[in-house]
Motif scaffolding. Structure first.
Motif, PDB file in Angstrom:
ATOM      1  N   TRP A 132      43.550  86.777  31.315  1.00  0.00           N
ATOM      2  CA  TRP A 132      44.520  85.512  31.996  1.00  0.00           C
ATOM      3  C   TRP A 132      45.429  85.624  30.533  1.00  0.00           C
ATOM      4  O   TRP A 132      44.990  85.222  29.288  1.00  0.00           O
ATOM      5  N   THR A 160      35.907  88.327  30.210  1.00  0.00           N
ATOM      6  CA  THR A 160      36.781  87.517  30.273  1.00  0.00           C
ATOM      7  C   THR A 160      38.154  87.194  28.671  1.00  0.00           C
ATOM      8  O   THR A 160      37.675  86.863  27.644  1.00  0.00           O
ATOM      9  N   LYS A 201      31.421  92.074  32.339  1.00  0.00           N
ATOM     10  CA  LYS A 201      32.586  91.206  32.882  1.00  0.00           C
ATOM     11  C   LYS A 201      32.849  90.596  31.580  1.00  0.00           C
ATOM     12  O   LYS A 201      31.880  89.799  31.021  1.00  0.00           O
ATOM     13  N   ASP A 250      39.029  90.656  33.127  1.00  0.00           N
ATOM     14  CA  ASP A 250      39.819  89.914  33.245  1.00  0.00           C
ATOM     15  C   ASP A 250      40.799  89.226  32.125  1.00  0.00           C
ATOM     16  O   ASP A 250      40.462  88.939  31.497  1.00  0.00           O
ATOM     17  N   SER A 282      36.618  82.935  36.241  1.00  0.00           N
ATOM     18  CA  SER A 282      36.661  83.616  35.695  1.00  0.00           C
ATOM     19  C   SER A 282      35.284  83.899  34.372  1.00  0.00           C
ATOM     20  O   SER A 282      34.778  84.491  34.759  1.00  0.00           O
ATOM     21  N   TRP A 286      41.910  79.177  37.914  1.00  0.00           N
ATOM     22  CA  TRP A 286      41.463  80.754  37.384  1.00  0.00           C
ATOM     23  C   TRP A 286      40.693  80.801  36.929  1.00  0.00           C
ATOM     24  O   TRP A 286      39.923  81.732  36.775  1.00  0.00           O
ATOM     25  N   LYS A 295      34.611  95.409  33.195  1.00  0.00           N
ATOM     26  CA  LYS A 295      35.005  94.634  34.215  1.00  0.00           C
ATOM     27  C   LYS A 295      35.838  93.334  33.658  1.00  0.00           C
ATOM     28  O   LYS A 295      35.291  92.879  32.754  1.00  0.00           O
ATOM     29  N   GLY A 327      42.458  99.126  37.197  1.00  0.00           N
ATOM     30  CA  GLY A 327      41.367  97.836  38.253  1.00  0.00           C
ATOM     31  C   GLY A 327      40.976  96.320  37.208  1.00  0.00           C
ATOM     32  O   GLY A 327      40.958  95.485  36.950  1.00  0.00           O
ATOM     33  N   MET A 385      46.716  98.033  35.383  1.00  0.00           N
ATOM     34  CA  MET A 385      46.250  97.592  36.077  1.00  0.00           C
ATOM     35  C   MET A 385      46.147  98.192  37.730  1.00  0.00           C
ATOM     36  O   MET A 385      45.808  98.090  38.837  1.00  0.00           O
ATOM     37  N   THR A 440      46.297  87.618  35.388  1.00  0.00           N
ATOM     38  CA  THR A 440      46.606  85.773  35.809  1.00  0.00           C
ATOM     39  C   THR A 440      47.274  85.901  35.150  1.00  0.00           C
ATOM     40  O   THR A 440      46.456  85.176  34.026  1.00  0.00           O
ATOM     41  N   LYS A 478      48.866  88.333  39.178  1.00  0.00           N
ATOM     42  CA  LYS A 478      48.581  87.004  40.042  1.00  0.00           C
ATOM     43  C   LYS A 478      48.999  86.174  39.212  1.00  0.00           C
ATOM     44  O   LYS A 478      49.317  85.959  37.541  1.00  0.00           O
ATOM     45  N   ASN A 485      42.491  92.731  35.400  1.00  0.00           N
ATOM     46  CA  ASN A 485      42.738  92.014  36.537  1.00  0.00           C
ATOM     47  C   ASN A 485      43.419  90.594  35.796  1.00  0.00           C
ATOM     48  O   ASN A 485      42.839  90.213  34.911  1.00  0.00           O
TER      49      ASN A 485
END
Lengths: 137, 119
Positions: B38, B5, B3, B36, B106, B102, B34, B71, B68, B75, B96, B73
């Motif tokens: 931000w 971030t 993952k 994320d 993450s 948040w 994955k 998948g 998106m 925010t 989001k 993510n």
């Protein structure tokens, strides 16, 4: 139960950009991160001011008077209230001719019990090595 | 698979840091990771929908929508967005909006965190 340690390293002076304040507000957000975690898991935030970033720590900032904004000083004091570990590089203070008496060290008016620590860069480097992730602002 | 971030605080127009962040997201997802993303500070500019694309300015709505759908993510910092007049009813579908915790949440289980500061 697990802990993730985040190190927020502030290298830029205050007010010229939003970065130092965002470093502090994100670090402070470590106090409410539990809503995204499982019970017992935590995120910790250590903050270090190095290079030109030490200028953020000057006391008696007049941000409210001049800009009608919360000062970076008040965010540092809020960090102390929340028991965050706040380090300031001694060598970089020396470089600007500053000492502990020129910067915010404590925040009794906020009810804070911990103080800013002025430390040699070697201690900041050691703190950074202990972190899971570093964020430079 | 891991993952990643990514936190990006740089503006959409005026820098190509967000372009890089989106391209890196695509590359990581292509490898099965994955991601994320931000966005905070001026980076929240990426969250506004219906931005007109010019060749002289970065425009990421199309690739962002595509990622998106796969998948990614995304925010945006709600306070940073609101302070700039980027309101919920003008936010790109799928993005989001939460508070700063948040990002830290993450980061908690990220294998790697790439923080790209603002200008």
């Amino acid at each position: 139960m697990a802990t993730t340690k985040l190190g927020f390293v502030v290298t830029r002076p205050g007010y010229k950009s939003e970065n130092p304040k965002l470093a502090l507000t994100h670090a402070i957000a470590s106090q409410s991160v539990e809503i995204y975690l499982k019970d017992g898991d935590i995120v910790t935030a250590d903050i270090a001011f190095v290079g030109d970033g030490v200028l953020n720590c000057l006391k008696d900032q007049k941000a409210v008077e001049n800009y009608d904004l919360n000062s970076t000083e008040s965010h540092i004091k809020m960090s102390l209230l929340l028991d965050l570990n706040v380090l300031v590089c001694r060598e970089d203070l020396d470089r600007f001719g500053l000492s502990e008496k020129d910067i915010v060290i404590d925040a009794p008016e906020f009810g804070a019990e911990v103080e800013v620590k002025v430390v040699p860069y070697s201690e900041i480097s050691q703190m950074m090595e202990e972190m899971n992730h570093l964020l430079f602002f | 698979m891991g993952k990643l971030t990514i936190g990006c605080f740089a503006s959409l127009v005026g820098s190509t840091n967000l372009d890089f962040a989106v391209k890196l997201s695509a590359a990581a997802m292509e490898k099965g990771h994955k991601v994320d993303l931000w966005v905070s500070g001026n980076g929240t500019m990426i969250s506004i929908k219906d931005q007109r694309a010019f060749k002289d300015y970065s425009s990421l709505e199309k690739p962002l929508k595509e990622l998106m759908a796969k998948g990614l993510n995304v925010t945006a910092c709600e306070a940073c967005a609101e302070s700039r007049g980027y309101h919920a009813d003008h936010t790109l579908e799928g993005v989001k909006r939460f508070s700063m915790d948040w990002y830290l949440g993450s980061a908690f289980d990220a294998d790697r965190l790439l923080h790209i500061g603002g200008e």
